[in-house]
Design a protein around this motif. Structure first.
Motif, PDB file in Angstrom:
ATOM      1  N   THR A   1     -52.274  -1.791 -77.581  1.00  0.00           N
ATOM      2  CA  THR A   1     -51.530  -0.594 -77.970  1.00  0.00           C
ATOM      3  C   THR A   1     -50.114  -0.650 -77.425  1.00  0.00           C
ATOM      4  O   THR A   1     -49.136  -0.358 -78.145  1.00  0.00           O
ATOM      5  CB  THR A   1     -52.251   0.662 -77.455  1.00  0.00           C
ATOM      6  N   ALA A   2     -49.988  -1.017 -76.154  1.00  0.00           N
ATOM      7  CA  ALA A   2     -48.656  -1.128 -75.548  1.00  0.00           C
ATOM      8  C   ALA A   2     -47.839  -2.238 -76.212  1.00  0.00           C
ATOM      9  O   ALA A   2     -46.618  -2.085 -76.419  1.00  0.00           O
ATOM     10  CB  ALA A   2     -48.792  -1.378 -74.051  1.00  0.00           C
ATOM     11  N   GLU A   3     -48.473  -3.360 -76.571  1.00  0.00           N
ATOM     12  CA  GLU A   3     -47.736  -4.461 -77.183  1.00  0.00           C
ATOM     13  C   GLU A   3     -47.252  -4.090 -78.579  1.00  0.00           C
ATOM     14  O   GLU A   3     -46.151  -4.487 -78.990  1.00  0.00           O
ATOM     15  CB  GLU A   3     -48.618  -5.712 -77.241  1.00  0.00           C
ATOM     16  N   ILE A   4     -48.062  -3.334 -79.337  1.00  0.00           N
ATOM     17  CA  ILE A   4     -47.628  -2.909 -80.666  1.00  0.00           C
ATOM     18  C   ILE A   4     -46.421  -1.982 -80.556  1.00  0.00           C
ATOM     19  O   ILE A   4     -45.433  -2.113 -81.297  1.00  0.00           O
ATOM     20  CB  ILE A   4     -48.788  -2.222 -81.411  1.00  0.00           C
ATOM     21  N   VAL A   5     -46.492  -1.028 -79.630  1.00  0.00           N
ATOM     22  CA  VAL A   5     -45.364  -0.115 -79.430  1.00  0.00           C
ATOM     23  C   VAL A   5     -44.113  -0.889 -79.034  1.00  0.00           C
ATOM     24  O   VAL A   5     -43.007  -0.651 -79.567  1.00  0.00           O
ATOM     25  CB  VAL A   5     -45.718   0.951 -78.369  1.00  0.00           C
ATOM     26  N   ALA A   6     -44.255  -1.831 -78.090  1.00  0.00           N
ATOM     27  CA  ALA A   6     -43.100  -2.606 -77.642  1.00  0.00           C
ATOM     28  C   ALA A   6     -42.528  -3.446 -78.777  1.00  0.00           C
ATOM     29  O   ALA A   6     -41.295  -3.534 -78.945  1.00  0.00           O
ATOM     30  CB  ALA A   6     -43.494  -3.492 -76.465  1.00  0.00           C
ATOM     31  N   SER A   7     -43.401  -4.070 -79.583  1.00  0.00           N
ATOM     32  CA  SER A   7     -42.921  -4.902 -80.686  1.00  0.00           C
ATOM     33  C   SER A   7     -42.153  -4.070 -81.709  1.00  0.00           C
ATOM     34  O   SER A   7     -41.092  -4.493 -82.200  1.00  0.00           O
ATOM     35  CB  SER A   7     -44.101  -5.607 -81.362  1.00  0.00           C
ATOM     36  N   VAL A   8     -42.672  -2.879 -82.045  1.00  0.00           N
ATOM     37  CA  VAL A   8     -41.996  -2.024 -83.023  1.00  0.00           C
ATOM     38  C   VAL A   8     -40.650  -1.556 -82.489  1.00  0.00           C
ATOM     39  O   VAL A   8     -39.621  -1.612 -83.192  1.00  0.00           O
ATOM     40  CB  VAL A   8     -42.895  -0.830 -83.385  1.00  0.00           C
ATOM     41  N   ILE A   9     -40.611  -1.110 -81.244  1.00  0.00           N
ATOM     42  CA  ILE A   9     -39.363  -0.594 -80.670  1.00  0.00           C
ATOM     43  C   ILE A   9     -38.300  -1.686 -80.588  1.00  0.00           C
ATOM     44  O   ILE A   9     -37.144  -1.489 -81.005  1.00  0.00           O
ATOM     45  CB  ILE A   9     -39.629   0.011 -79.277  1.00  0.00           C
ATOM     46  N   PHE A  10     -38.660  -2.859 -80.081  1.00  0.00           N
ATOM     47  CA  PHE A  10     -37.667  -3.912 -79.928  1.00  0.00           C
ATOM     48  C   PHE A  10     -37.239  -4.486 -81.274  1.00  0.00           C
ATOM     49  O   PHE A  10     -36.087  -4.921 -81.424  1.00  0.00           O
ATOM     50  CB  PHE A  10     -38.202  -5.020 -79.024  1.00  0.00           C
ATOM     51  N   THR A  11     -38.128  -4.497 -82.259  1.00  0.00           N
ATOM     52  CA  THR A  11     -37.720  -4.944 -83.596  1.00  0.00           C
ATOM     53  C   THR A  11     -36.718  -3.981 -84.204  1.00  0.00           C
ATOM     54  O   THR A  11     -35.740  -4.388 -84.844  1.00  0.00           O
ATOM     55  CB  THR A  11     -38.950  -5.074 -84.499  1.00  0.00           C
ATOM     56  N   ILE A  12     -36.947  -2.683 -84.021  1.00  0.00           N
ATOM     57  CA  ILE A  12     -35.990  -1.685 -84.503  1.00  0.00           C
ATOM     58  C   ILE A  12     -34.649  -1.847 -83.798  1.00  0.00           C
ATOM     59  O   ILE A  12     -33.573  -1.740 -84.421  1.00  0.00           O
ATOM     60  CB  ILE A  12     -36.568  -0.269 -84.300  1.00  0.00           C
ATOM     61  N   ILE A  13     -34.684  -2.116 -82.485  1.00  0.00           N
ATOM     62  CA  ILE A  13     -33.430  -2.317 -81.748  1.00  0.00           C
ATOM     63  C   ILE A  13     -32.703  -3.553 -82.267  1.00  0.00           C
ATOM     64  O   ILE A  13     -31.471  -3.539 -82.457  1.00  0.00           O
ATOM     65  CB  ILE A  13     -33.722  -2.435 -80.244  1.00  0.00           C
ATOM     66  N   LEU A  14     -33.435  -4.623 -82.510  1.00  0.00           N
ATOM     67  CA  LEU A  14     -32.803  -5.827 -83.046  1.00  0.00           C
ATOM     68  C   LEU A  14     -32.188  -5.557 -84.409  1.00  0.00           C
ATOM     69  O   LEU A  14     -31.091  -6.050 -84.719  1.00  0.00           O
ATOM     70  CB  LEU A  14     -33.849  -6.954 -83.154  1.00  0.00           C
TER      71      LEU A  14
ATOM     72  N   LEU B   1     -38.404 -10.898 -91.616  1.00  0.00           N
ATOM     73  CA  LEU B   1     -38.188 -11.052 -90.177  1.00  0.00           C
ATOM     74  C   LEU B   1     -38.892  -9.957 -89.371  1.00  0.00           C
ATOM     75  O   LEU B   1     -39.407 -10.221 -88.279  1.00  0.00           O
ATOM     76  CB  LEU B   1     -36.689 -11.033 -89.884  1.00  0.00           C
ATOM     77  N   ALA B   2     -38.948  -8.737 -89.897  1.00  0.00           N
ATOM     78  CA  ALA B   2     -39.568  -7.629 -89.153  1.00  0.00           C
ATOM     79  C   ALA B   2     -41.062  -7.867 -88.909  1.00  0.00           C
ATOM     80  O   ALA B   2     -41.528  -7.767 -87.761  1.00  0.00           O
ATOM     81  CB  ALA B   2     -39.337  -6.310 -89.890  1.00  0.00           C
ATOM     82  N   PRO B   3     -41.872  -8.182 -89.937  1.00  0.00           N
ATOM     83  CA  PRO B   3     -43.289  -8.465 -89.626  1.00  0.00           C
ATOM     84  C   PRO B   3     -43.487  -9.728 -88.801  1.00  0.00           C
ATOM     85  O   PRO B   3     -44.446  -9.831 -88.044  1.00  0.00           O
ATOM     86  CB  PRO B   3     -43.935  -8.591 -91.013  1.00  0.00           C
ATOM     87  N   LEU B   4     -42.572 -10.687 -88.924  1.00  0.00           N
ATOM     88  CA  LEU B   4     -42.702 -11.909 -88.134  1.00  0.00           C
ATOM     89  C   LEU B   4     -42.488 -11.630 -86.655  1.00  0.00           C
ATOM     90  O   LEU B   4     -43.210 -12.153 -85.797  1.00  0.00           O
ATOM     91  CB  LEU B   4     -41.704 -12.956 -88.628  1.00  0.00           C
ATOM     92  N   LEU B   5     -41.500 -10.791 -86.329  1.00  0.00           N
ATOM     93  CA  LEU B   5     -41.276 -10.432 -84.928  1.00  0.00           C
ATOM     94  C   LEU B   5     -42.448  -9.644 -84.365  1.00  0.00           C
ATOM     95  O   LEU B   5     -42.759  -9.739 -83.173  1.00  0.00           O
ATOM     96  CB  LEU B   5     -39.986  -9.618 -84.796  1.00  0.00           C
ATOM     97  N   GLY B   6     -43.090  -8.836 -85.192  1.00  0.00           N
ATOM     98  CA  GLY B   6     -44.283  -8.126 -84.738  1.00  0.00           C
ATOM     99  C   GLY B   6     -45.495  -9.017 -84.637  1.00  0.00           C
ATOM    100  O   GLY B   6     -46.364  -8.813 -83.780  1.00  0.00           O
ATOM    101  N   LEU B   7     -45.579 -10.043 -85.502  1.00  0.00           N
ATOM    102  CA  LEU B   7     -46.739 -10.937 -85.503  1.00  0.00           C
ATOM    103  C   LEU B   7     -46.787 -11.812 -84.270  1.00  0.00           C
ATOM    104  O   LEU B   7     -47.877 -12.135 -83.768  1.00  0.00           O
ATOM    105  CB  LEU B   7     -46.706 -11.802 -86.765  1.00  0.00           C
TER     106      LEU B   7
END
Length: 547
Positions: free
Chosen positions: A240-253, A302-308
């Motif tokens: 759960t924490a990793e999904i939140v972190a991946s979404v937030i940092f992808t949005i920042i990127l 790129l967005a789903p790849l950064l989350g994957l």
């Protein structure tokens, strides 16, 4: 998605009523709610079935290789006949029932259970292993133990995150990532050009795509945790924490690098100012700058790849800003070329598909296989115990002496750590073979030469009054000659004694003895072999006449 829900609603029945109640009464997205609730439920059901299947496998293993007492108990589930008073008592649990490796495997599948004593018979702690397993299977036969419910409660955060993530993802997909018309109530990018959104809508699209990739990565890890029975509350909380972190940092990127192609081009121009710049064709319209509401197509991939890829977005940011932090300790990576991971393909009997099956159990290289519990690998995989023991014994030899010497020994019919031990330290071994094995053990390898070259360190040799710093080949030759000055056999046995005294080797040796003892002395050699035991025929049973 909306068409599918409309079809279910129009079909009527319990599904139609349920979807109508969720959608109109609660105002929730039925499909997103289904995915959010179904994911942890199926994972916990799979965990429950894996536990039952593994416990049955442990019971079968114990019946096959346990003591006579345990085998008779598993056969008819009744106490064995009492022994005469003057008869010697059998040493119960002398084999696998008292083996630490077996006890660790059994405790892995029952340690999180609160098992109650049966209403009749012995208390649970006084039962033997087979009766304990039978009672556990009977008491937790239905899905929904306390352990399962505790894990489900820990997944509430994951369920909420999945619901909002799928809800946003379905809205994004229903509009085709920027369709020209609205395709669902409340959909994103209505009546706007393809790929054109407001700032908040852009972040929603990028965040939903990043969630899709992070969710797929989490599902892969969840399934792997179920396979090795490692699904716990920590697993749900961590992902759960990793999904939140991946979404937030992808949005920042995305907010920082809205047009990564132009950013890369500008970076190349700064680094190489004299490099030729791309020129537009004659007559081509000028390239317009990226509009504030436009998403570059590269971000849709790129967005789903950064989350994957877990933590890929955070690592990317750290790499970009690493030059600004001068106090980070650097890493000495000079020896990466000589410290490579040895692939499982080097083991005889492991092919491409088997290697990936072993990776599901957390075994990625030879060192992992060499130190793995053979009984646990047999229980958690479809491979037989003898096949697993052979793999582990090969891996231990390869891990200790290196892949080059391991392959040379295999050509000399020495495949496992126990083959080498018997070839050197057996009471039937000969001095000639000790010398052959010593020649391989002290051979100079490419890794040794490369290590000496990279480190610029030369070993020191001493001959009479002369001391010299030599290269790798000369040092190995000097070491081999030095062994010949003393008793060559004792030197070779001393080398074997320290390389075969690791704890995982001793554990495998103990398991080897236990299974060998369960097979009996008759299995040690054929009847015409020099080590064959003399078989005394069993006298026929003479019936006692009735009184």
């Amino acid at each position: 998605m909306e068409i599918f829900l409309t079809w279910l609603t129009s079909a009527g029945g319990i599904f139609g009523l349920l979807i109508t109640a969720i959608k109109n009464g609660l105002g929730l997205d039925p499909l997103a709610l289904l995915f959010a609730l179904l994911t942890p439920s199926l994972l916990l059901y799979g965990r429950h079935e894996v536990r039952l299947r593994r416990l049955r496998s442990i019971k079968d293993f114990l019946i096959s290789f346990g003591t006579d007492k345990e085998r008779s108990h598993g056969a008819d589930n009744a106490d064995p006949a009492p022994l005469p008073a003057d008869a010697a008592k059998p040493d119960a649990n002398v084999r696998l029932t008292n083996n630490p490796s077996f006890e660790f495997v059994k405790s892995k599948y029952i340690s999180d259970l609160q098992v109650q004593d049966p209403p009749e018979g012995k208390p649970f702690n006084e039962m033997n292993d087979i009766d304990q397993i039978d009672w556990i299977i009977k008491s937790i036969g239905n899905f929904g133990s306390r352990s399962d419910w505790r894990i489900f409660l820990s997944s509430i955060g994951f369920i909420l995150l999945s619901y909002f993530g799928f809800s946003a993802l379905f809205s994004t997909l229903s509009c085709g990532l920027g369709a020209t018309t609205c395709c669902a109530p409340g959909a994103i990018a209505c009546a706007e050009p393809a790929g054109s959104y407001g700032n908040w809508q852009q972040l929603t699209v990028i965040g939903s795509l990043a969630f899709a990739g992070a969710f797929i990565a989490a599902i892969r890890n969840f399934v792997r945790a179920v396979v090795v029975f490692d699904l716990s509350p920590y697993t749900f909380l961590r992902h759960t924490a990793e999904i939140v972190a991946s979404v937030i940092f992808t949005i920042i990127l995305f907010a920082v690098f809205r047009d990564p192609i132009s950013g890369i081009t500008g970076l190349v121009a700064e680094i190489l100012p004299d490099a030729p710049q791309p020129v537009a064709p004659v007559g081509a319209p000028p390239v317009a700058p990226v509009a504030g509401g436009h998403i570059q197509p590269i971000w849709f991939g790129l967005a789903p790849l950064l989350g994957l890829l877990p933590q890929s977005a955070t690592k990317f940011l750290l790499m970009k800003f690493q030059n600004l932090i001068s106090w980070i300790k650097t890493t000495d990576d000079r020896f990466i070329g000589v410290t490579k991971i040895v692939s499982l393909d080097i083991i005889d009997g492991i092919d491409y598909e088997t290697r990936f099956r072993l990776e599901e159990c957390g075994i990625y290289d030879v060192q992992n296989l060499a130190t793995y519990n053979p009984i646990m690998l047999h229980i958690e995989s479809p491979y037989g115990i003898y096949q697993v023991i052979d793999w582990v014994a090969q891996a231990q030899l390869c891990h200790i002496i290196g892949p080059e010497k391991f392959l040379i020994f295999r050509e000399l019919n020495i495949r496992t750590i126990f083959d080498l031990e018997r070839a050197i330290s057996s009471k039937h071994s000969v001095k000639a073979f000790d010398e052959i094995c010593a020649g391989v053990l002290l051979a100079s390898t490419s890794s040794l030469r490369e290590t000496v070259r990279i480190s610029a360190t030369k070993p020191i040799t001493i001959d009479t009054d002369m001391t010299a710093a030599v290269d790798a080949d000369a040092f190995c030759i000097w070491a081999r000659k030095r062994m010949q000055r003393d008793d060559d056999s004792k030197s070779t046995e001393h080398v074997l004694r320290w390389i075969a005294d690791d704890l995982h080797v001793r554990r495998l040796r103990r398991l080897w003895f236990d299974i060998s003892e369960s097979l009996g002395e008759e299995a040690m050699a054929l009847e015409d072999g020099i080590d064959a035991k003399v078989r005394v025929p069993t006298p026929p049973v003479v019936p006692v006449p009735a009184q």
